[in-house]
Design an enzyme around this catalytic site. Structure first.
Site, PDB file in Angstrom:
ATOM      1  CG  LEU A 147      36.004  17.866  42.107  1.00 20.61           C
ATOM      2  CD1 LEU A 147      37.486  17.744  42.386  1.00 20.61           C
ATOM      3  CD2 LEU A 147      35.786  18.690  40.846  1.00 20.61           C
TER       4      LEU A 147
ATOM      5  N   GLY B 176      31.527   8.119  45.020  1.00 22.86           N
ATOM      6  CA  GLY B 176      31.583   6.688  44.755  1.00 22.86           C
ATOM      7  C   GLY B 176      31.525   5.945  46.058  1.00 22.86           C
ATOM      8  N   GLY B 177      31.714   4.663  45.981  1.00 25.60           N
ATOM      9  CA  GLY B 177      31.691   3.844  47.178  1.00 25.60           C
ATOM     10  C   GLY B 177      32.794   4.228  48.143  1.00 25.60           C
TER      11      GLY B 177
ATOM     12  N   GLY C 108      33.888   7.174  48.802  1.00 28.44           N
ATOM     13  CA  GLY C 108      33.647   8.412  49.508  1.00 28.44           C
ATOM     14  C   GLY C 108      33.373   9.489  48.493  1.00 28.44           C
ATOM     15  CB  THR C 109      32.125  12.648  48.640  1.00 29.01           C
ATOM     16  OG1 THR C 109      31.090  11.737  49.022  1.00 29.01           O
ATOM     17  CG2 THR C 109      31.572  13.639  47.649  1.00 29.01           C
ATOM     18  CB  VAL C 110      36.623  13.559  45.129  1.00 26.99           C
ATOM     19  CG1 VAL C 110      37.784  14.496  44.860  1.00 26.99           C
ATOM     20  CG2 VAL C 110      37.121  12.161  45.380  1.00 26.99           C
TER      21      VAL C 110
ATOM     22  CE  LYS D 246      38.672   8.360  48.042  1.00 27.09           C
ATOM     23  NZ  LYS D 246      39.201   7.339  47.165  1.00 27.09           N
TER      24      LYS D 246
ATOM     25  CG  ASP E 136      39.372   0.378  42.723  1.00 26.41           C
ATOM     26  OD1 ASP E 136      38.964  -0.447  41.875  1.00 26.41           O
ATOM     27  OD2 ASP E 136      38.655   1.271  43.211  1.00 26.41           O
TER      28      ASP E 136
END
Ligand SMILES: *[C@@H]1O[C@H](CO)[C@@H](O)[C@H](O)[C@H]1NC(C)=O
Ligand SMILES: *[C@@H]1O[C@H](CO)[C@@H](O)[C@H](O)[C@H]1NC(C)=O
Ligand SMILES: *[C@@H]1O[C@H](CO)[C@@H](O)[C@H](O)[C@H]1NC(C)=O
Ligand SMILES: *[C@@H]1O[C@H](CO)[C@@H](O)[C@H](O)[C@H]1NC(C)=O
Ligand SMILES: *[C@@H]1O[C@H](CO)[C@@H](O)[C@H](O)[C@H]1NC(C)=O
Ligand SMILES: *[C@@H]1O[C@H](CO)[C@@H](O)[C@H](O)[C@H]1NC(C)=O
Ligand SMILES: *[C@@H]1O[C@H](CO)[C@@H](O)[C@H](O)[C@H]1NC(C)=O
Ligand SMILES: *[C@@H]1O[C@H](CO)[C@@H](O)[C@H](O)[C@H]1NC(C)=O
Ligand SMILES: *[C@@H]1O[C@H](CO)[C@@H](O)[C@H](O)[C@H]1NC(C)=O
Length: 744
Positions: free
Chosen positions: A423, A426-427, A429-431, A444, A541
């Protein structure tokens, strides 16, 4: 007219009646007499035999022991054939030349009469005995007074020269069969047929009931007085013996008062075929004495050399088998050892099979060891991440809507983290999008590689999972079996605020008021986070790509959970800068300390994005033109707000609203954190500004929001079916995966 010689002696073989005794014979009993074995049930003396009827006398004759039953010498006793062989007396009938008369010759004179009785175990064997008569003018009879049986033996000859050795068919010799069930009989000669005329070549006639197999006619029997006048000699006769006091085996087995004689195991009972009664026999493969306890023993067939001479014999219970040397095969039909052509192939195949087996064993062994290792690692991670603590809590708090997922479950849900399921990336990780129990979820998988141990992780997850606000993405659970825990969120389907503002198509379609509403909702969400716990939960964030949109374009703040993964000690802080460029609190850059005001600063940048439609950081611009906040602040300073406002907003919205927003943003972006408003104040101000909007459709929008705000901060009664994920991507690449943590 028939005249029988009436003189003679009666022989009483066995007389008195005894019942069988159960007592086993003593081992002291004499089992041999002379050369003859006397097996039980026979015995020498009463206490050594089954009954008195089975006793044998062992007497000394001419210095040697000989077994006797009455006057009859016993030759042998067979258990397997149930026979007893004895010597019978031959009856002779001779012409005395001096007295010119016929005289009987033999121990018992002219007539042999043998009387036993039905209770005697013995019956004449009809199969093996024949009534044998020798002479050239002989007529002898055999009769049983009890059954009325009468048999005759006739032997005649015209010329002795016609006689042939070995032939016994009426010429000089005759053999007559007898019926069965005979126990009494008498034998005598008819005086009609005398040898008074032919005494020159045939003086004597002989008659005897004897074992047929033992007799072979010899011509010399005719013209010799084979014996002297007192002894015509003896010939073997065969008796069948059995236990006669019961009728058959089945009766014997059922008879409680009597004693069943087949004592040995592996023995069986056999009905007598010669009159009533039964015998015992060892079953197939056994030999020995079935009348004795454990008398039947396994036959060692190998003693009879049943196998080929170059083979080997193996005796087993009841049977045997043969084998051959290596390389040869036993062939049963021919009972030989033949060369085995299949042997080489067999050996080869065997070795091959063994190798395959070893390889497979090693392979599986390794697999199992690896799997065990993996499980151990998993358990270790689980423990490190505070999984046990979490389990304890979950046990005590049954209503907790938090799931600890296993790695296998998540692998299954996401197709082993397939690329097609991604989906966002990014820095952090991955979703991935996953499906568990038909429910979409966002998984995540953080990229952070950090060997620190977070003992409180489970506990902190628990706190985050309890945050239940409509403007915050729900944390459903986590997986602790991996080095960096995997977080599982509700799935939120409609993208991010970032895409709404900076996406190609959205900017024109989405009204400014909607953006304002979304900003307000996001502020409410952050406000809730800050006020939920003490010390406050800091997002860390805050950015447009972390504000997700659900089906109704309602804001859902995401990615707060990842903050937990951030380092907590000072040393790590140095290298791990938090947040995303363009949103970063300048104060934090100096103190390395995240506060709730850091979130407020970042939120100010979001307001700027809404007002200006610009990215927070322009990599292409000159140094002063890079940061949206610095551009904005300098514009504000010059009182030239119009220069930065997004074009389609300028004309449509009231200047009061825009100025109010700009002021709010400016406050949020104050260099000093303490001067910034609290999130609560920001949210309230946004709420107030929204009401300034005069457009009718905005009012409707407002009313809708007012309604939905009713449920606002309550944690109950609010359920979302679709779920979202806590991470977006943007051109503003985060410097590191860290987002927030509790203020310290
Ligand atoms: C036989 O045994 C009985 C008792 O078992 C005993 O009374 C008797 O004397 C024995 N007879 C002989 C001849 O041993
Ligand atoms: C054994 O001998 C005794 C004495 O001579 C006699 O009474 C008995 O009947 C004989 N028994 C048998 C079975 O021959
Ligand atoms: C006992 O068994 C053997 C071998 O099976 C057989 O030859 C014999 O006739 C049997 N004897 C009796 C009395 O049945
Ligand atoms: C014949 O009878 C007489 C008188 O009884 C006897 O002495 C003689 O031995 C007999 N002869 C033979 C051959 O039996
Ligand atoms: C032999 O038999 C005949 C009749 O067949 C008879 O006349 C004769 O007396 C007999 N002789 C002796 C010795 O019995
Ligand atoms: C044979 O039986 C008959 C009648 O049953 C009897 O008269 C005769 O004396 C018996 N003979 C012997 C030798 O017992
Ligand atoms: C008996 O007869 C056979 C043949 O007929 C003869 O060889 C033998 O010498 C005779 N023996 C006597 C004692 O007569
Ligand atoms: C008769 O023969 C037997 C043996 O066959 C012998 O013991 C006996 O002494 C003989 N008797 C006479 C009178 O020859
Ligand atoms: C049972 O055994 C006893 C003693 O051996 C015998 O007297 C009796 O007749 C037997 N009964 C039957 C029904 O065979």
């Amino acid at each position: 007219m028939q005249v029988l010689l009436q003189l003679g002696l009666s022989l009483v073989l066995l007389a008195p009646q005894y019942t069988t005794t159960a007592a086993a014979p003593s081992s002291q009993c004499q089992r041999q007499c002379g050369n003859v074995d006397i097996p039980y049930p026979f015995g020498i003396g009463v206490n050594c035999s089954l009954s008195k009827r089975f006793t044998i006398n062992c007497t000394v004759q001419d210095g040697i022991h000989k077994p006797f039953r009455g006057d009859f010498e016993v030759l042998d006793i067979s258990l397997t054939h149930a026979t007893i062989r004895m010597l019978n007396y031959i009856l002779g009938f001779c012409y005395n030349t001096s007295t010119r008369s016929m005289e009987s010759v033999g121990r018992y004179g002219r007539r042999i009469q043998i009387r036993s009785g039905p209770s005697s175990p013995l019956r004449l064997s009809d199969a093996r005995n024949k009534f044998t008569v020798i002479g050239c003018n002989a007529l002898a009879f055999i009769s049983d007074n009890d059954t009325g049986y009468q048999g005759l033996g006739v032997a005649t000859c015209r010329d002795p020269l016609e006689l042939v050795d070995g032939s016994c068919s009426g010429m000089g010799c005759s053999q007559t069969t007898i019926p069965n069930k005979i126990y009494n009989y008498e034998v005598g000669f008819s005086t009609f047929a005398n040898t008074s005329r032919i005494w020159r070549f045939n003086r004597c006639s002989y008659a005897v009931l004897m074992e047929a197999a033992e007799f072979k006619f010899d011509v010399s029997y005719i013209n010799t007085t084979k014996f002297n006048d007192t002894n015509a000699g003896r010939a073997p006769v065969v008796y069948d013996w059995a236990i006669r006091d019961v009728v058959r085996c089945d009766v014997a087995r059922r008879n409680k008062t009597g004693t069943y004689a087949c004592l040995s195991s592996n023995s069986k009972c056999v009905d007598s075929t010669n009159d009533q009664g039964y015998m015992c026999n060892c079953t197939h493969g056994y030999e020995g004495n079935p009348y004795l306890q454990d008398g039947c023993t396994d036959v060692n067939e190998c003693n009879y050399n049943p196998c080929p001479s170059d083979g080997f014999c193996h005796n087993i219970i009841e049977e045997h088998w043969c084998s051959c040397r290596v390389g040869k095969r036993y062939v049963k039909q021919s009972n030989t050892c033949n060369p085995d052509t299949g042997f080489i192939i067999g050996v080869t195949m065997g070795l091959f099979g063994l190798m395959v087996f070893i390889v497979i064993t090693i392979f599986w062994g390794q697999l199992i060891i690896q799997k065990r290792k993996l499980n151990k690692v998993k358990q270790e991670y689980f423990r490190q991440h505070g999984g046990l603590l979490l389990f304890d809590r979950m046990k005590s708090d049954k209503g907790l809507a938090f799931t600890v997922y296993s790695l296998a479950e998540l692998i299954h849900a996401t197709d082993n983290f397939d690329n097609s399921r991604i989906l966002g990336k990014g820095g952090h990780g991955t979703v991935y999008k996953g499906i568990i129990k038909n429910m979409p979820i966002a998984v995540k998988r953080c990229a952070l590689v950090d060997d620190r141990q977070k003992k409180e992780f489970g506990q902190e997850m628990l706190i985050l999972s309890q945050i239940n606000h409509k403007n915050i993405v729900k944390l459903l659970g986590c997986c602790l079996e991996v080095e960096v825990p995997i977080l599982v969120y509700e799935f939120v389907p409609h993208g991010t605020l970032f895409e709404l503002i900076h996406g190609k198509n959205h900017a024109l379609q989405i009204s400014f008021n909607t953006l304002l509403r979304i900003a307000h909702e996001a502020a409410e969400g952050l406000c809730f986070l800050h006020s939920y716990a003490s010390p406050p939960i800091i997002h860390g964030d805050v950015k447009t790509s972390n504000i997700l949109l659900d089906d109704n374009y309602m804001a859902k703040v995401s990615d707060f959970g990842a903050s937990i993964l951030a380092p907590s000690d000072k040393e790590q802080f140095v290298t791990m800068v938090q947040g995303t460029c363009g949103y970063l609190d300048p104060e934090y850059m100096q103190t390395c300390q995240l506060t709730e005001k850091s979130d407020v600063y970042s939120f100010g940048v979001i307001l700027l994005e809404i007002l200006t439609g610009q990215l927070p950081l322009k990599l292409k611009g000159s140094e002063t033109q890079r940061s949206l906040s610095s551009i904005f602040l300098s514009a504000m300073k010059e009182n030239n707000l119009d220069a930065v406002l997004v074009s389609h907003v300028k004309g449509e919205e009231s200047m009061e609203l825009l100025r109010g927003l700009a002021d709010l943003a400016k406050k949020c972006l104050d260099m000093c954190g303490d001067n910034r408003p609290f999130m609560k104040e920001v949210a309230d101000e946004l709420n107030r500004l929204r009401k300034l909007s005069m457009h009718p459709w905005v009012r409707i929008d407002l009313e809708m929001d007012a309604e939905s705000l009713l449920g606002g901060e309550s944690t109950s009664g609010y359920e979302i079916e679709l779920n979202g994920y806590p991470m977006g991507e943007s051109e503003n690449q985060p410097i590191n995966p860290r987002s927030s943590y509790y203020a310290r």
